[in-house]
Design a protein around this motif. Structure first.
Motif, PDB file in Angstrom:
ATOM      1  N   ASN A  44       0.841  -1.184   0.000  1.00 25.85           N
ATOM      2  CA  ASN A  44       0.000   0.000   0.000  1.00 25.85           C
ATOM      3  C   ASN A  44       0.877   1.234   0.000  1.00 25.85           C
ATOM      4  O   ASN A  44       1.180   1.794   1.032  1.00 25.85           O
ATOM      5  CB  ASN A  44      -0.890  -0.058   1.253  1.00 25.85           C
ATOM      6  N   LEU A  66       0.377   2.903   5.671  1.00 29.33           N
ATOM      7  CA  LEU A  66       0.307   1.797   6.628  1.00 29.33           C
ATOM      8  C   LEU A  66       0.859   2.213   7.979  1.00 29.33           C
ATOM      9  O   LEU A  66       1.202   1.374   8.789  1.00 29.33           O
ATOM     10  CB  LEU A  66       1.089   0.601   6.094  1.00 29.33           C
ATOM     11  N   VAL A  91       4.720  -7.696   7.362  1.00 26.61           N
ATOM     12  CA  VAL A  91       3.859  -8.869   7.239  1.00 26.61           C
ATOM     13  C   VAL A  91       4.530 -10.054   6.547  1.00 26.61           C
ATOM     14  O   VAL A  91       4.459 -11.169   7.032  1.00 26.61           O
ATOM     15  CB  VAL A  91       2.568  -8.532   6.481  1.00 26.61           C
TER      16      VAL A  91
ATOM     17  N   PHE B  60      -7.177  -3.789  -3.785  1.00 28.66           N
ATOM     18  CA  PHE B  60      -6.608  -2.718  -2.969  1.00 28.66           C
ATOM     19  C   PHE B  60      -6.277  -3.325  -1.613  1.00 28.66           C
ATOM     20  O   PHE B  60      -7.161  -3.550  -0.811  1.00 28.66           O
ATOM     21  CB  PHE B  60      -7.622  -1.569  -2.844  1.00 28.66           C
ATOM     22  N   GLY B  61      -5.017  -3.647  -1.395  1.00 30.08           N
ATOM     23  CA  GLY B  61      -4.612  -4.212  -0.113  1.00 30.08           C
ATOM     24  C   GLY B  61      -4.376  -3.086   0.862  1.00 30.08           C
ATOM     25  O   GLY B  61      -3.349  -2.443   0.836  1.00 30.08           O
ATOM     26  N   THR B  62      -5.357  -2.828   1.721  1.00 36.08           N
ATOM     27  CA  THR B  62      -5.226  -1.653   2.579  1.00 36.08           C
ATOM     28  C   THR B  62      -4.398  -1.921   3.818  1.00 36.08           C
ATOM     29  O   THR B  62      -3.945  -1.006   4.454  1.00 36.08           O
ATOM     30  CB  THR B  62      -6.608  -1.165   3.020  1.00 36.08           C
ATOM     31  N   GLY B  63      -4.212  -3.188   4.168  1.00 42.49           N
ATOM     32  CA  GLY B  63      -3.478  -3.458   5.391  1.00 42.49           C
ATOM     33  C   GLY B  63      -2.851  -4.823   5.315  1.00 42.49           C
ATOM     34  O   GLY B  63      -2.777  -5.433   4.245  1.00 42.49           O
ATOM     35  N   CYS B  64      -2.415  -5.357   6.475  1.00 44.81           N
ATOM     36  CA  CYS B  64      -1.625  -6.577   6.401  1.00 44.81           C
ATOM     37  C   CYS B  64      -2.474  -7.778   6.006  1.00 44.81           C
ATOM     38  O   CYS B  64      -1.940  -8.783   5.564  1.00 44.81           O
ATOM     39  CB  CYS B  64      -0.887  -6.826   7.696  1.00 44.81           C
ATOM     40  N   ILE B  67      -2.081 -10.012   2.744  1.00 42.71           N
ATOM     41  CA  ILE B  67      -1.145 -11.093   2.464  1.00 42.71           C
ATOM     42  C   ILE B  67      -1.850 -12.441   2.420  1.00 42.71           C
ATOM     43  O   ILE B  67      -1.388 -13.366   1.750  1.00 42.71           O
ATOM     44  CB  ILE B  67      -0.006 -11.094   3.492  1.00 42.71           C
ATOM     45  N   GLU B  68      -2.983 -12.552   3.091  1.00 38.66           N
ATOM     46  CA  GLU B  68      -3.718 -13.809   3.027  1.00 38.66           C
ATOM     47  C   GLU B  68      -4.700 -13.819   1.866  1.00 38.66           C
ATOM     48  O   GLU B  68      -5.402 -14.790   1.659  1.00 38.66           O
ATOM     49  CB  GLU B  68      -4.448 -14.076   4.347  1.00 38.66           C
ATOM     50  N   TYR B 101      -6.226  -2.962   9.485  1.00 41.54           N
ATOM     51  CA  TYR B 101      -6.264  -1.604  10.019  1.00 41.54           C
ATOM     52  C   TYR B 101      -6.282  -0.571   8.897  1.00 41.54           C
ATOM     53  O   TYR B 101      -5.737  -0.779   7.836  1.00 41.54           O
ATOM     54  CB  TYR B 101      -5.033  -1.380  10.894  1.00 41.54           C
ATOM     55  N   CYS B 159      -6.596 -12.202  13.779  1.00 39.64           N
ATOM     56  CA  CYS B 159      -5.436 -11.360  13.519  1.00 39.64           C
ATOM     57  C   CYS B 159      -4.291 -12.280  13.173  1.00 39.64           C
ATOM     58  O   CYS B 159      -3.632 -12.772  14.041  1.00 39.64           O
ATOM     59  CB  CYS B 159      -5.066 -10.472  14.685  1.00 39.64           C
ATOM     60  N   MET B 160      -4.055 -12.570  11.918  1.00 38.20           N
ATOM     61  CA  MET B 160      -4.991 -12.244  10.868  1.00 38.20           C
ATOM     62  C   MET B 160      -5.877 -13.444  10.542  1.00 38.20           C
ATOM     63  O   MET B 160      -5.530 -14.564  10.873  1.00 38.20           O
ATOM     64  CB  MET B 160      -4.237 -11.820   9.623  1.00 38.20           C
TER      65      MET B 160
END
Lengths: 392, 213, 301, 197
Positions: A44, A66, A91, B60-64, B67-68, B101, B159-160
């Motif tokens: 991001n 982030l 991550v 749109f990957g807004t957070g961690c 990754i999944e 987040y 999480c996550m």
């Protein structure tokens, strides 16, 4: 072919202060935003490109999407409360945060970690490196439109995550390396299943090599593209595979040995041409090196504990004043924690030095100039940057 | 406010000077309206079935949590089987997965992307941090409750969250859509003032129109 | 000239068959690509569902008349191409609206949709769409050159501009196909075919990682559904031309399905394991490899 | 290169550097890592000297520590000599108000990034550093710079971001005391709802 060489006379003039004289209303230049909502961007973050025709004349990196303020949050948590949040900083390869934080705390608190814990930490870090490289290979191929590599490598990563799950109980955030040691030893039969996973991994890598690295189109797109001049390494703080691809054998594992690396047999992987292809190839060979290291570790590690050093009561744990810097070689370069304590139960200041910090901002902004729009994604992926470690 | 968004005089190629106010001239400032379902119940049911079986996620990957999402699309979990796929542009997507987040800076982009999606559209919040702040309950830069700012159809906690949890969540979302209960876009349009007030309370530098078509 | 009005409903039947076959074929291709990636892949009926969903989206945003006309032109290009060439040779019902000079018209229609799309996408005002259009036009032009050369070679070879007559000349055994009577022309045309199917290594027009996703960036809801409809028809129509010109045409539906599938697979097989070229690389590729072969083909005839 | 002590050790570097700059004592942390204090005006020339003459070519990090009690910021320049495998941390103390330091972006271009972050997160000014006042990580921040010790992140989060009711926070120390020694804390039931252990 003269027909296809861009006309350099169209390039913007330099102003007296060194910035480019770009007049957007002249219609010559176009401002193009890539990201944060853009499939070609790693994670991001966003790039603000000013393009002239198909070539970038100026690029600016925008980060901070982030940002969670980890360094601030850790200042109001006790030392043991910091442990579950540090891994969230990065991550794809969270274990390095756990290791660096644990090592920094142990150094300042004067804790001796048992030998077996060192071996398991090394094992976990190498497994994490494999995961990170697999993500990278998929991303690099994907940035050039070859999606199938991403399918294969993500599948291989899933297999490795299975081993992680077996060892630590979690897929992504493992919370296994904590100050004082590791939570537990290897489960029964782990080495055998790991060997099987490594074999499958090698098969996948052979396929990737044949499909990607021997592919003429891939070579055409990457050879000679995005060259990092070896003279830039020091001014821009380039570390890790990006530096090794330029022929400079910089590897924290060898230069500043930590954990059990002095006892393992390996030599840093280097390349010569410093272009996108070489960087990808260095990472592929580094991945094979990690596979080899894991085999060495599993063959030689002690099976019996203890795995944890005795800790003081963690709820009232105070660490004497001091400051230290602990580094490790993660898949992207030098990862380090700078920890300052003031004798209280909380860290005074933690600073995380992620390798992407220099790669994705100063270096990328330098390299992106005169790059074709089509190559921006490939160039960016080839630096292997993860935004969360830039802004924390 | 950024320099390129301020009112300015521009000389056109033909030499005529004219004033440009980017916020007014470049964007449509009409507010969203509640869109009624189709008149015939059976038509709406058919559409709802199609919507449920064809979920296009905005890339749109807004957070961690992002990754999944990749394992989700690859051999082990293969969400394509359920008609789930990625779209790179918000115009064509109809599901927004808020993967973790949201920093205030990202929230602004998320709102903008969300508003560009077409009705009906759905929002899934991923992870504890979209639910109540999770790990970052005391962070000065992340919001704690996503449903204050966007209409959320479904939360997937963890999480996550594991890919299995994501798949289960998507199947749950399908049931909601098929039952006609996932009307987030209309809810957003109906309570537009409330959402906008909440958003502006967090995002001080509001340099975009109220609704980004 | 008398015109058989019954040809119109019959060509609509053709359209219907081809449309369904196109949707299924696209899903099949996606499934094959997924299997290469060791995935299960989408269900075969997925494209129908997507289509219904896109027609069922409640809101649409227009950027002006041309924006609306873009997909319409694109679809017209696809349908026109299909309707003016004979789908099945020797069938009174499925010869569609073919006539004596249909080869020229077909060449025009191949380009028509791209131009319409350029118009519409340019109107959308999105920079990625504009980039995609400029890439697309330059590449299609470069890819069209060898195809045009190959078509001229074939036209010279058979001394006709009617697709039906070209097919007729190829009947009577596999060795009568243009593939064997004029292999150079077929080679040039197949190289051009790779370029016009929007698959890697020549999919830089869409290129999700570079300019997501090029011309259709702003298209949504029913506009996108129109484009999807076209994506089911247009590639088949194009393949039909190739089949008629170079691979002996088809005399019944099973042969038609099989040949179209096999010809499409050429681009799929190449595409699934190739990264994509940059635009100037692909143009250079066409100019260096495909165009000389096309010229040789003409000289050979 | 003139050398009087063991040239390849931090002590040697320190001795040579001390001849040129008013350096504090060397504070060794472990083999190959030491910290040293020096006045703010000497830091850029000392860094330049370290880079050009001593082989400390790699700027590892540049960060700040807020010593609120002493009204000081400590800037840490960590430089590394990859060949000799030495790390040297230069500690510079500057007043908190006005926080200002000479920029070193001309020595290491990458330092400009660190200085942008320090400007935003600590409010330290580096006159002349490129793009210093552009937003880097935060966007439109209106409070005091967040990494300063007097900024209370929990209070800021409570005031600005809506909270979901029902979230409970436990102080780990008192919670464990209550669980382990319930008789010492009568009136507190360890099995109250919300106990997640």
């Amino acid at each position: 072919m003269g027909l296809l060489t861009p006309d350099r006379s169209q390039y913007p003039a330099l102003r007296a202060d060194g910035s480019l004289d770009i007049d957007l209303s002249s219609g010559k230049y176009l401002k193009l935003w890539q990201g944060p909502q853009h499939p070609g961007i790693t994670g991001n973050m966003s790039l603000e490109l000013t393009v002239c025709g198909d070539e970038v004349v100026e690029g600016k990196t925008h980060v901070g999407f982030l940002h969670r303020g980890f360094e601030k949050l850790m200042e109001r948590r006790t030392f043991i409360q910091c442990f579950p949040i540090v891994c969230r900083i990065c991550v794809p390869e969270p274990d390095f945060n756990e290791y660096c934080y644990a090592a920094a705390v142990e150094e300042l608190a004067g804790i001796e970690v048992p030998e077996a814990a060192h071996w398991i930490r090394t094992l976990i870090l190498e497994m994490g490196r494999i995961n990170s490289y697999l993500m990278y290979l998929g991303g690099q191929a994907g940035a050039l439109g070859l999606g199938v590599i991403g399918q294969w490598t993500t599948h291989a990563r899933d297999l490795m995550l299975d081993r992680f799950e077996e060892l630590t109980g979690a897929r992504v955030y493992h919370l296994f390396i904590l100050p004082g040691g590791v939570r537990d030893g290897l489960p029964a039969g782990f080495a055998g299943r790991m060997a099987e996973t490594l074999r499958e991994l090698e098969t996948t890598l052979r396929d990737v090599h044949e499909t990607l690295f021997c592919n003429a189109v891939f070579k055409k797109r990457t050879v000679g593209q995005g060259v990092i001049d070896p003279a830039w390494l020091e001014p821009y703080g380039v570390t890790g595979p990006n530096a090794r691809a330029a022929g400079v054998p910089r590897d924290v594992r060898r230069d500043f040995p930590y954990l059990v690396y002095p006892q393992l047999d390996f030599a840093p992987v280097t390349g010569q041409d410093s272009d996108i292809y070489t960087r990808a190839d260095v990472r592929r060979r580094d991945l094979l090196l990690s596979v080899d290291l894991i085999r060495q570790i599993l063959a030689r590690m002690p099976r019996q504990g203890p795995f944890m050093a005795p800790l003081p009561n963690v709820l009232h744990w105070r660490i004497p004043p001091g400051e230290t810097y602990v580094r490790g070689e993660c898949s992207r370069g030098e990862y380090g924690y700078y920890l300052v304590t003031d004798g209280s139960g909380h860290p005074r200041r933690v600073n995380v030095r992620g390798p992407s910090y220099t790669h994705a901002v100063a270096l990328l902004e330098r390299m992106i100039v005169h790059c074709n729009i089509a190559d921006v994604a490939a160039l960016m992926v080839s630096l292997h940057t993860y935004p969360p470690e830039i802004e924390r | 406010m950024k320099a390129e968004l301020e009112k300015r005089l521009v000389t056109g190629p033909d030499g005529v000077e004219f004033e440009v106010d980017p916020l007014r001239d470049y964007y449509c400032d009409a507010l969203p309206e509640v869109q009624r379902p189709a008149y015939l119940r059976i038509v709406e049911d058919l559409f709802n079935w199609a919507r449920a079986e064809s979920i296009w996620i905005l890339g749109f990957g807004t957070g961690c949590g992002a990754i999944e999402m990749r394992p989700l699309m690859t051999p082990r979990f293969d969400a394509y089987r359920y008609g789930i796929q990625w779209r790179p542009t918000p115009r064509q997507a109809n599901l927004f997965v808020i993967s973790g987040y949201l920093s205030v800076k990202t929230l602004k982009r998320v709102i903008r992307s969300y508003e560009q999606m077409q009705n009906p559209k759905y929002v899934v919040g991923l992870g504890s941090c979209t639910l109540n702040g999770g790990m970052y309950f005391d962070s000065y830069n992340t919001i704690k409750r996503l449903d204050q700012y966007l209409p959320v159809d479904l939360y997937i906690t963890g999480c996550m969250p594991r890919p299995e949890a994501l798949l289960a969540g998507f199947l749950e979302l399908k049931k909601l859509i098929r039952a006609g209960k996932a009307e987030g876009a209309n809810q957003y349009a109906a309570n537009f003032a409330w959402y906008k007030a909440n958003q502006k309370q967090v995002i001080h530098d509001w340099d975009m129109p109220d609704y980004n078509w | 000239m008398s015109f058989d009005w019954m040809r119109i409903p019959w060509s609509l039947v053709t359209l219907f068959i081809v449309f369904n076959y196109g949707l299924l074929l696209n899903a099949l291709i996606a499934k094959i690509a997924a299997r290469v990636g060791r995935r299960h892949g989408i269900p075969l009926w997925q494209n129908y569902v997507d289509l219904i969903k896109n027609y069922g989206q409640r809101t649409t945003i227009s950027h002006g008349v041309h924006f609306y006309l873009g997909p319409v032109f694109r679809l017209t290009g696809g349908i026109g191409l299909l309707l003016f060439v004979p789908t099945l040779y020797g069938s009174a019902y499925f010869a569609n609206l073919s006539f004596a000079g249909d080869l020229i018209l077909a060449l025009y229609f191949v380009f028509f949709g791209t131009l319409g799309m350029a118009l519409g996408a340019g109107e959308s005002g999105h920079p990625y769409a504009a980039l995609g259009v400029s890439r697309g036009l330059s590449q299609v032009t470069a890819a069209e050159l060898p195809f045009a050369l190959a078509v001229f070679a074939v036209a010279l070879q058979y001394q006709t501009l009617s697709v039906t007559e070209i097919v007729a000349a190829q009947q009577g055994g596999i060795h009568h196909w243009t593939l064997f009577t004029n292999p150079l022309a077929v080679a040039a045309a197949m190289l051009s075919f790779l370029g016009s199917m929007m698959r890697p290594p020549f999919d830089l027009v869409l290129a999700p990682q570079e300019i997501p996703i090029g011309p259709p960036t702003e298209y949504h809801s029913s506009y996108l559904a129109l484009l999807q409809t076209n994506r089911a028809i247009f590639p088949i129509a194009k393949v039909v031309i190739y089949m008629n010109l170079f691979f002996g045409g088809a005399t019944n539906w099973p042969v038609f399905f099989l040949k179209v599938f096999l010809i499409t697979m050429v681009s799929v097989v190449v595409g699934v394991v190739s990264p994509r070229f940059r635009v100037e690389q692909s143009i250079r590729w066409f100019l260096i490899w495909a165009v000389p072969i096309g010229i040789l083909a003409i000289l050979w005839v | 290169m003139p050398s009087n002590a063991d040239p390849m050790s931090l002590a040697g570097v320190h001795a040579r550097l001390q001849a040129l700059f008013p350096l504090g004592d060397l504070a060794p942390r472990r083999a190959g890592l030491a910290f040293v204090d020096l006045p703010a005006t000497c830091a850029p020339p000392a860094l330049s000297h370290l880079r050009d003459r001593e082989g400390f070519g790699h700027l590892v990090l540049l960060t700040a520590v807020d010593w609120l009690e002493e009204e000081l910021f400590q800037l840490t320049y960590l430089v590394c000599n990859r060949e000799a495998r030495l790390d040297l941390g230069l500690r510079v103390r500057i007043p908190r108000e006005p926080a200002r330091m000479e920029s070193i972006h001309d020595i290491w271009p990458t330092a400009a990034t660190y200085q942008r972050e320090l400007r935003e997160m600590f409010g330290i000014d580096f006159p002349g550093s490129p793009r210093l006042d552009e937003a880097f990580i935060l966007e439109d921040w209106r409070d005091i710079p967040p990494y300063r010790r007097d900024f209370d992140t929990l209070r800021f989060a409570r005031e600005n971001f809506a909270e979901r009711p029902g979230r409970e926070t436990w102080d780990p120390a008192s919670h464990m005391r209550q669980r382990l020694y319930p008789e010492a804390n009568p009136g507190m039931d360890p099995s109250v709802p919300g106990d997640r252990s």
